[in-house]
Every structure is written in C-alpha cells, then in structure tokens.
Design a protein around this motif. Structure first.
Motif, PDB file in Angstrom:
ATOM      1  N   UNK A  25       0.094  13.656   5.676  1.00 26.27           N
ATOM      2  CA  UNK A  25      -0.098  12.616   4.674  1.00 26.27           C
ATOM      3  C   UNK A  25      -1.047  13.036   3.558  1.00 26.27           C
ATOM      4  N   UNK A  26      -1.917  14.005   3.835  1.00 28.97           N
ATOM      5  CA  UNK A  26      -2.900  14.447   2.837  1.00 28.97           C
ATOM      6  C   UNK A  26      -3.337  15.864   3.176  1.00 28.97           C
ATOM      7  N   UNK A  27      -3.619  16.639   2.135  1.00 25.90           N
ATOM      8  CA  UNK A  27      -4.049  18.019   2.350  1.00 25.90           C
ATOM      9  C   UNK A  27      -5.482  18.080   2.840  1.00 25.90           C
ATOM     10  N   UNK A  28      -6.293  17.077   2.430  1.00 23.96           N
ATOM     11  CA  UNK A  28      -7.700  17.056   2.794  1.00 23.96           C
ATOM     12  C   UNK A  28      -8.141  15.612   2.937  1.00 23.96           C
ATOM     13  N   UNK A  29      -8.925  15.337   3.958  1.00 22.81           N
ATOM     14  CA  UNK A  29      -9.416  13.978   4.173  1.00 22.81           C
ATOM     15  C   UNK A  29     -10.606  13.701   3.265  1.00 22.81           C
ATOM     16  N   UNK A  30     -10.645  12.516   2.697  1.00 22.88           N
ATOM     17  CA  UNK A  30     -11.733  12.113   1.816  1.00 22.88           C
ATOM     18  C   UNK A  30     -12.526  11.010   2.507  1.00 22.88           C
ATOM     19  N   UNK A  31     -13.763  11.318   2.864  1.00 22.00           N
ATOM     20  CA  UNK A  31     -14.594  10.363   3.593  1.00 22.00           C
ATOM     21  C   UNK A  31     -14.875   9.107   2.778  1.00 22.00           C
ATOM     22  N   UNK A  32     -14.731   9.186   1.462  1.00 25.00           N
ATOM     23  CA  UNK A  32     -15.026   8.026   0.619  1.00 25.00           C
ATOM     24  C   UNK A  32     -14.099   6.857   0.908  1.00 25.00           C
ATOM     25  N   UNK A  54      -6.638  -2.560   2.928  1.00 25.73           N
ATOM     26  CA  UNK A  54      -6.786  -1.964   1.597  1.00 25.73           C
ATOM     27  C   UNK A  54      -5.562  -1.114   1.270  1.00 25.73           C
ATOM     28  N   UNK A  55      -5.382  -0.869  -0.008  1.00 29.38           N
ATOM     29  CA  UNK A  55      -4.292  -0.020  -0.482  1.00 29.38           C
ATOM     30  C   UNK A  55      -4.843   1.329  -0.909  1.00 29.38           C
ATOM     31  N   UNK A  56      -4.117   2.387  -0.593  1.00 33.46           N
ATOM     32  CA  UNK A  56      -4.519   3.747  -0.931  1.00 33.46           C
ATOM     33  C   UNK A  56      -3.285   4.518  -1.381  1.00 33.46           C
ATOM     34  N   UNK A  57      -3.475   5.685  -1.992  1.00 34.88           N
ATOM     35  CA  UNK A  57      -2.317   6.490  -2.395  1.00 34.88           C
ATOM     36  C   UNK A  57      -1.408   6.857  -1.231  1.00 34.88           C
ATOM     37  N   UNK A  58      -1.967   6.866  -0.016  1.00 32.89           N
ATOM     38  CA  UNK A  58      -1.157   7.207   1.164  1.00 32.89           C
ATOM     39  C   UNK A  58      -0.604   5.966   1.837  1.00 32.89           C
ATOM     40  N   UNK A  59      -0.725   4.796   1.201  1.00 28.66           N
ATOM     41  CA  UNK A  59      -0.087   3.589   1.713  1.00 28.66           C
ATOM     42  C   UNK A  59      -1.058   2.457   1.992  1.00 28.66           C
ATOM     43  N   UNK A  60      -0.520   1.305   2.371  1.00 26.77           N
ATOM     44  CA  UNK A  60      -1.323   0.144   2.745  1.00 26.77           C
ATOM     45  C   UNK A  60      -1.911   0.390   4.131  1.00 26.77           C
ATOM     46  N   UNK A  61      -3.228   0.217   4.249  1.00 20.30           N
ATOM     47  CA  UNK A  61      -3.912   0.612   5.478  1.00 20.30           C
ATOM     48  C   UNK A  61      -4.846  -0.473   5.997  1.00 20.30           C
ATOM     49  N   UNK A  62      -5.321  -0.231   7.211  1.00 18.61           N
ATOM     50  CA  UNK A  62      -6.286  -1.108   7.872  1.00 18.61           C
ATOM     51  C   UNK A  62      -7.446  -0.247   8.363  1.00 18.61           C
ATOM     52  N   UNK A  63      -8.662  -0.649   8.018  1.00 12.84           N
ATOM     53  CA  UNK A  63      -9.867   0.040   8.492  1.00 12.84           C
ATOM     54  C   UNK A  63     -10.526  -0.796   9.571  1.00 12.84           C
ATOM     55  N   UNK A 130      -0.900  -0.300   7.792  1.00 12.60           N
ATOM     56  CA  UNK A 130      -0.603  -1.709   8.006  1.00 12.60           C
ATOM     57  C   UNK A 130       0.820  -1.873   8.535  1.00 12.60           C
ATOM     58  N   UNK A 131       0.986  -2.838   9.394  1.00 11.45           N
ATOM     59  CA  UNK A 131       2.323  -3.264   9.826  1.00 11.45           C
ATOM     60  C   UNK A 131       2.644  -4.492   8.986  1.00 11.45           C
ATOM     61  N   UNK A 132       3.590  -4.407   8.059  1.00 10.41           N
ATOM     62  CA  UNK A 132       3.797  -5.504   7.097  1.00 10.41           C
ATOM     63  C   UNK A 132       4.368  -6.771   7.723  1.00 10.41           C
ATOM     64  N   UNK A 133       3.948  -7.895   7.162  1.00 15.93           N
ATOM     65  CA  UNK A 133       4.545  -9.181   7.494  1.00 15.93           C
ATOM     66  C   UNK A 133       4.395  -9.623   8.924  1.00 15.93           C
ATOM     67  N   UNK A 134       3.227  -9.365   9.533  1.00 13.47           N
ATOM     68  CA  UNK A 134       3.055  -9.710  10.944  1.00 13.47           C
ATOM     69  C   UNK A 134       2.170 -10.940  11.126  1.00 13.47           C
ATOM     70  N   UNK A 135       2.360 -11.592  12.262  1.00 17.04           N
ATOM     71  CA  UNK A 135       1.482 -12.648  12.741  1.00 17.04           C
ATOM     72  C   UNK A 135       1.095 -12.325  14.171  1.00 17.04           C
ATOM     73  N   UNK A 136      -0.113 -12.717  14.553  1.00 23.22           N
ATOM     74  CA  UNK A 136      -0.505 -12.551  15.946  1.00 23.22           C
ATOM     75  C   UNK A 136       0.155 -13.642  16.788  1.00 23.22           C
TER      76      UNK A 136
END
Length: 251
Positions: A25-32, A54-63, A130-136
C-alpha cells in the motif's frame, strides 16, 4: 467468501520505536498519520475502544489507540510492559489479522501498526481500513433491527471463526458489525489468539456475547430477543459447525 487481499508486512524503525506496515500500500510508512489522525476532526467513539476515522491517500481508515482496562487504567491508561517487539500488542494484532484474511475470514484489513517505547514500557496504535456502511449489533438491537435472518448470518460467521480456532478475547455486540449487504464482520482482535477448536472455550465465547446483550438490556429493546435472535443464532452456529465436521474441515 471474502476477496483475497495481498498483504506484505514490513517493519520500519522510528526514533523511539517501530512501525509494521503493508508495503503493498505504501513504499514507506509515515508516522505522522498516527499523530494527524489522532489530533484531527475525524469522528470518534468514546470508551476503552475509542477509535478515530480518517481519510488518507491509501484509503478510508480507522485508528485505534491501545488502552488498558480494569482498575489499573486509573493510574496507567495506555502503557504496557515492554517484552519485545514480537509481543507488542499492535504488532500481534496486525499479524493475526493478516493470517485471518488469508483464511478468508471477515475482518478489517491492517494498514499500519506502531509502538513507541519509553524505558521499560510502550504505547501502541493500529490503523486498519474502514469497513463501509456498517452498524454494530448493539446499534441494530437499539433500532430493533435484529431478526432471524441476521441471527443465522451471525451464527454462521462465528462458526467460521471458531472452526479455525480463533478465540476472541472480547466477543460482544459492539465488535460484531453488519454491512449494507448483510455481511457480518468481526473486529478488535487485541489479545486474541489461535487455539485448538474445543467446545469449552467456544461456549465461553458465546456466553460472553450473550452477557453483552444482557448488559445492553436486550429484553427491554426486544421482548422476544431469545426467540427471534439468540436461539436462531445458536441453531445456525451449531448447524454450521456440524457441517464443517462432516466435511472434515475441523480436526
């Protein structure tokens, strides 16, 4: 069947720790990304399982930042004893997710994990897609959206994990998700592990899930919760396990 995802894990050293990331997904990880996501305006969910979307160049993500539970959290909210990078909680969860994805199980795709050391302790974070459109299931319960069809899907999904020896440390109604297409997903694999399939721990896992529904006052939201959801879920779970034993998929 979950689409096959190719993940190539690579470790990158940082000033005071390391990052484990998917180099496809990326050549180098960015800690930022860990810092920006945590300090941004993304949606959050409070509690021990706090997450940031959050959204990133590598996709919608969850931290997710790793927090401690129990009484110790009052004096130490997020530091863990350092026993080596292989035992770092974020790295272990990343690698377990890679293994589960390879087995075709419905889990989040890991992107980056990191630890930050300070003396004999460390803090840790994990970023997944992120897994889109989910509910618990907890949300579905509150909205009276649990039914026998969903119960069957949940039962079969749990059987697929248990048949492959996946013990979930915190199986509850907030860690089971359902997407817009009705697919059931399982999240939060902190402290989880692979075990030899055995009805003792499998039943204990299911009882933990039931206790979480009781804690959410399932009977108040649905007076027929047991008949409409829980019993059909158990029936589907046991049928699925029996079918897998018959096909020789479980030793």
């Amino acid at each position: 069947m979950i689409p096959q995802v190719m993940i190539k894990a690579q470790i990158q050293a940082t000033a005071n720790g390391a990052i484990l990331f998917d180099s496809t997904q990326m050549a180098k990880a960015d800690e930022r990304w860990f810092e920006q996501a945590a300090s941004g305006d993304a949606a959050t969910r409070a509690g021990r399982g706090e997450v940031v979307f959050f959204d990133a160049p590598f996709g919608a993500c969850v931290l997710r930042h790793y927090h401690r539970g129990g009484l110790i959290a009052r004096v130490n909210s997020d530091r863990f004893l350092w026993t080596g990078s292989k035992r770092c909680r974020a790295f272990r969860e990343f690698r377990l997710l890679v293994e589960l994805i390879g087995a075709g199980l419905p889990v989040p795709t890991p992107v980056m994990a990191r630890y930050v050391r300070k003396g004999l302790s460390y803090r840790a974070d994990l970023i997944t897609r992120q897994i889109p459109g989910v509910q618990t299931l907890a949300q579905r319960l509150a909205a009276k959206g649990l039914d026998a069809v969903l119960a069957t899907r949940v039962g079969r999904t749990l059987a697929s994990f248990h048949s492959q020896g996946v013990w979930h440390a915190d199986l509850n109604a907030n860690n089971l998700l359902v997407d817009g297409g009705g697919k059931v997903w399982l999240i939060d694999f902190d402290r989880c592990a692979k075990r030899k399939p055995a009805m003792t721990w499998q039943q204990a896992n299911l009882q933990r899930l039931l206790r979480s529904f009781r804690k959410l006052q399932a009977g108040r939201h649905m007076s027929d919760f047991d008949e409409v959801f829980w019993h059909p879920m158990l029936a589907a779970y046991h049928r699925s396990l029996a079918d897998r034993y018959a096909r020789g998929e479980i030793a």
